[in-house]
Design a protein around this motif. Structure first.
Motif, mmCIF file in Angstrom:
data_model
loop_
_atom_site.group_PDB
_atom_site.id
_atom_site.type_symbol
_atom_site.label_atom_id
_atom_site.label_comp_id
_atom_site.label_asym_id
_atom_site.label_seq_id
_atom_site.Cartn_x
_atom_site.Cartn_y
_atom_site.Cartn_z
ATOM 1 N N ILE A 126 -76.490 -41.268 73.597
ATOM 2 C CA ILE A 126 -75.307 -40.743 74.294
ATOM 3 C C ILE A 126 -75.307 -41.201 75.750
ATOM 4 C CG2 ILE A 126 -74.168 -38.631 75.112
ATOM 5 C CD1 ILE A 126 -75.166 -37.315 72.464
ATOM 6 N N GLU A 127 -76.456 -41.127 76.394
ATOM 7 C CA GLU A 127 -76.564 -41.568 77.794
ATOM 8 C C GLU A 127 -76.193 -43.045 77.921
ATOM 9 O OE1 GLU A 127 -77.063 -40.018 80.743
ATOM 10 O OE2 GLU A 127 -76.905 -38.184 79.558
ATOM 11 N N GLN A 128 -76.633 -43.840 76.957
ATOM 12 C CA GLN A 128 -76.305 -45.264 76.988
ATOM 13 C C GLN A 128 -74.800 -45.467 76.826
ATOM 14 O OE1 GLN A 128 -78.400 -47.814 77.801
ATOM 15 N NE2 GLN A 128 -76.468 -48.917 77.918
ATOM 16 N N GLU A 129 -74.182 -44.661 75.960
ATOM 17 C CA GLU A 129 -72.728 -44.737 75.779
ATOM 18 C C GLU A 129 -72.021 -44.434 77.100
ATOM 19 O OE1 GLU A 129 -71.221 -45.779 73.072
ATOM 20 O OE2 GLU A 129 -73.139 -45.973 72.057
ATOM 21 N N ILE A 130 -72.508 -43.441 77.805
ATOM 22 C CA ILE A 130 -71.912 -43.069 79.093
ATOM 23 C C ILE A 130 -72.092 -44.201 80.104
ATOM 24 C CG2 ILE A 130 -72.093 -41.474 81.061
ATOM 25 C CD1 ILE A 130 -72.792 -39.271 78.964
ATOM 26 N N LEU A 131 -73.273 -44.817 80.117
ATOM 27 C CA LEU A 131 -73.530 -45.922 81.047
ATOM 28 C C LEU A 131 -72.629 -47.127 80.771
ATOM 29 C CD1 LEU A 131 -77.438 -45.896 81.314
ATOM 30 C CD2 LEU A 131 -75.782 -45.264 83.084
ATOM 31 N N ASN A 132 -72.175 -47.274 79.531
ATOM 32 C CA ASN A 132 -71.321 -48.415 79.173
ATOM 33 C C ASN A 132 -69.857 -48.198 79.520
ATOM 34 O OD1 ASN A 132 -73.417 -49.980 78.189
ATOM 35 N ND2 ASN A 132 -73.232 -49.184 76.130
ATOM 36 N N LEU A 133 -69.506 -46.999 79.974
ATOM 37 C CA LEU A 133 -68.124 -46.742 80.379
ATOM 38 C C LEU A 133 -67.793 -47.570 81.624
ATOM 39 C CD1 LEU A 133 -68.015 -42.835 80.086
ATOM 40 C CD2 LEU A 133 -66.872 -44.459 78.577
ATOM 41 N N PRO A 134 -66.518 -47.894 81.834
ATOM 42 C CA PRO A 134 -66.140 -48.553 83.090
ATOM 43 C C PRO A 134 -66.601 -47.695 84.280
ATOM 44 C CG PRO A 134 -64.311 -48.575 81.546
ATOM 45 C CD PRO A 134 -65.373 -47.700 80.942
ATOM 46 N N PRO A 135 -67.027 -48.307 85.385
ATOM 47 C CA PRO A 135 -67.654 -47.582 86.496
ATOM 48 C C PRO A 135 -66.901 -46.345 86.996
ATOM 49 C CG PRO A 135 -67.761 -49.931 86.876
ATOM 50 C CD PRO A 135 -66.931 -49.737 85.644
ATOM 51 N N ILE A 140 -66.329 -40.338 87.140
ATOM 52 C CA ILE A 140 -65.527 -39.127 86.946
ATOM 53 C C ILE A 140 -66.076 -38.295 85.797
ATOM 54 C CG2 ILE A 140 -63.227 -38.315 86.218
ATOM 55 C CD1 ILE A 140 -62.088 -40.723 87.845
ATOM 56 N N PHE A 141 -66.440 -38.953 84.688
ATOM 57 C CA PHE A 141 -66.968 -38.248 83.523
ATOM 58 C C PHE A 141 -68.270 -37.524 83.869
ATOM 59 C CE2 PHE A 141 -69.348 -37.976 79.535
ATOM 60 C CZ PHE A 141 -68.422 -37.301 78.755
ATOM 61 N N ASP A 162 -55.265 -34.889 90.232
ATOM 62 C CA ASP A 162 -55.853 -34.131 89.122
ATOM 63 C C ASP A 162 -55.529 -34.827 87.804
ATOM 64 O OD1 ASP A 162 -56.242 -32.385 91.202
ATOM 65 O OD2 ASP A 162 -55.350 -30.656 90.222
ATOM 66 N N GLN A 163 -54.310 -35.340 87.708
ATOM 67 C CA GLN A 163 -53.841 -35.984 86.478
ATOM 68 C C GLN A 163 -54.685 -37.224 86.168
ATOM 69 O OE1 GLN A 163 -51.598 -34.521 84.595
ATOM 70 N NE2 GLN A 163 -51.743 -36.063 83.017
ATOM 71 N N THR A 164 -55.036 -37.974 87.205
ATOM 72 C CA THR A 164 -55.867 -39.160 87.007
ATOM 73 C C THR A 164 -57.248 -38.756 86.508
ATOM 74 O OG1 THR A 164 -54.678 -40.361 88.725
ATOM 75 C CG2 THR A 164 -56.869 -41.186 88.165
ATOM 76 N N VAL A 165 -57.801 -37.706 87.104
ATOM 77 C CA VAL A 165 -59.112 -37.209 86.666
ATOM 78 C C VAL A 165 -59.037 -36.797 85.198
ATOM 79 C CG1 VAL A 165 -60.846 -35.394 86.955
ATOM 80 C CG2 VAL A 165 -59.825 -36.476 88.971
ATOM 81 N N LYS A 166 -58.021 -36.009 84.872
ATOM 82 C CA LYS A 166 -57.852 -35.534 83.498
ATOM 83 C C LYS A 166 -57.767 -36.715 82.530
ATOM 84 C CE LYS A 166 -54.703 -32.879 80.585
ATOM 85 N NZ LYS A 166 -53.438 -32.177 80.507
ATOM 86 N N LYS A 167 -56.983 -37.710 82.873
ATOM 87 C CA LYS A 167 -56.799 -38.878 82.006
ATOM 88 C C LYS A 167 -58.101 -39.658 81.850
ATOM 89 C CE LYS A 167 -54.202 -41.601 79.581
ATOM 90 N NZ LYS A 167 -53.744 -41.196 78.280
ATOM 91 N N GLN A 168 -58.851 -39.818 82.943
ATOM 92 C CA GLN A 168 -60.117 -40.554 82.882
ATOM 93 C C GLN A 168 -61.129 -39.826 81.992
ATOM 94 O OE1 GLN A 168 -61.142 -43.618 84.224
ATOM 95 N NE2 GLN A 168 -58.967 -43.898 84.553
ATOM 96 N N VAL A 169 -61.201 -38.495 82.105
ATOM 97 C CA VAL A 169 -62.115 -37.717 81.265
ATOM 98 C C VAL A 169 -61.684 -37.839 79.803
ATOM 99 C CG1 VAL A 169 -62.940 -35.386 80.704
ATOM 100 C CG2 VAL A 169 -62.857 -36.127 83.083
ATOM 101 N N GLN A 170 -60.384 -37.729 79.551
ATOM 102 C CA GLN A 170 -59.882 -37.865 78.174
ATOM 103 C C GLN A 170 -60.206 -39.247 77.613
ATOM 104 O OE1 GLN A 170 -55.708 -37.043 78.665
ATOM 105 N NE2 GLN A 170 -55.950 -34.848 78.318
ATOM 106 N N ASN A 171 -60.009 -40.283 78.423
ATOM 107 C CA ASN A 171 -60.303 -41.647 77.971
ATOM 108 C C ASN A 171 -61.789 -41.831 77.674
ATOM 109 O OD1 ASN A 171 -57.635 -42.441 78.099
ATOM 110 N ND2 ASN A 171 -57.813 -43.378 80.103
ATOM 111 N N ALA A 172 -62.637 -41.251 78.535
ATOM 112 C CA ALA A 172 -64.082 -41.341 78.311
ATOM 113 C C ALA A 172 -64.444 -40.670 76.982
ATOM 114 C CB ALA A 172 -64.844 -40.689 79.467
ATOM 115 N N LEU A 173 -63.880 -39.508 76.744
ATOM 116 C CA LEU A 173 -64.162 -38.805 75.486
ATOM 117 C C LEU A 173 -63.633 -39.589 74.284
ATOM 118 C CD1 LEU A 173 -63.477 -35.123 76.581
ATOM 119 C CD2 LEU A 173 -65.693 -36.154 76.027
#
Length: 194
Positions: A126-135, A140-141, A162-173
């Protein structure tokens, strides 16, 4: 409010720079549909196009004081839209490369290795998956999940909406969940088929 419709873009920009919400509303009403059509034509995704337009207008409001007085408002909005769409396309390319690398990783797993997969190993994956996200998405995630900051707190720290943060978290998930689900299904299938 009706008188704002008679103002030129330059007059509206000057009013916007002074924090005039009605000027912002007029700019929004004047340009939303044409900007949406422009972005949708490039993305072919209604929701993503709406998100891009929302982000552009949020930034316009938040950074209004930085607009040069002689700047062409329509041009500014079109350039912002084009740049955001190009960034999204690059993120999608990175995401597709990422999916391919995960698929390659999964296809190379030795079934005998299943016995050694434990909670610690899953956490590492899971940590590796997080590290592979765009910077920016990763930052934000991690602020959301590891530091337990609210979207509002993250937005304030990073000077974004706030909307950008929300979208970035959703995209990461959206990126992480399927990979972990696919890995879990894959591991479960291997265990059953052994």
């Amino acid at each position: 409010m009706g008188r704002y419709s008679k103002y030129s873009d330059k007059e509206l920009t000057d009013l916007l720079k002074s924090g005039d919400q009605s000027a912002f509303t007029e700019i929004y009403n004047r340009y939303w549909s044409v900007m949406y059509a422009h972005v949708y034509k490039m993305l072919r995704d209604r929701e993503e196009a709406k998100d891009v337009i929302q982000e552009i207008f949020s930034k316009l409001w938040l950074k209004a004081t930085e607009i040069r007085s002689n700047q062409n408002l329509a041009g500014l909005l079109y350039v912002a839209a084009r740049n955001r769409v190009l960034n999204l396309m690059e993120q999608n390319r990175v995401r597709n490369d990422y999916v391919k690398s995960i698929a390659s990783f999964i296809s190379e797993i030795d079934p005998s290795a299943i016995d050694h997969v434990d909670e610690k190993k899953l956490t590492q994956i899971i940590e590796q998956e997080i590290l592979n996200l765009p910077p920016k998405m990763r930052e934000i995630f991690e602020m959301s999940r590891k530091e337990n900051l609210s979207h509002k707190e993250i937005a304030a720290k990073l000077n974004i909406s706030d909307q950008t943060v929300k979208k970035q978290v959703q995209n990461a998930l959206k990126i992480i969940r399927p990979k972990i689900s696919n890995l879990s299904v894959f591991l479960f299938t291997l265990i059953i088929l052994r």
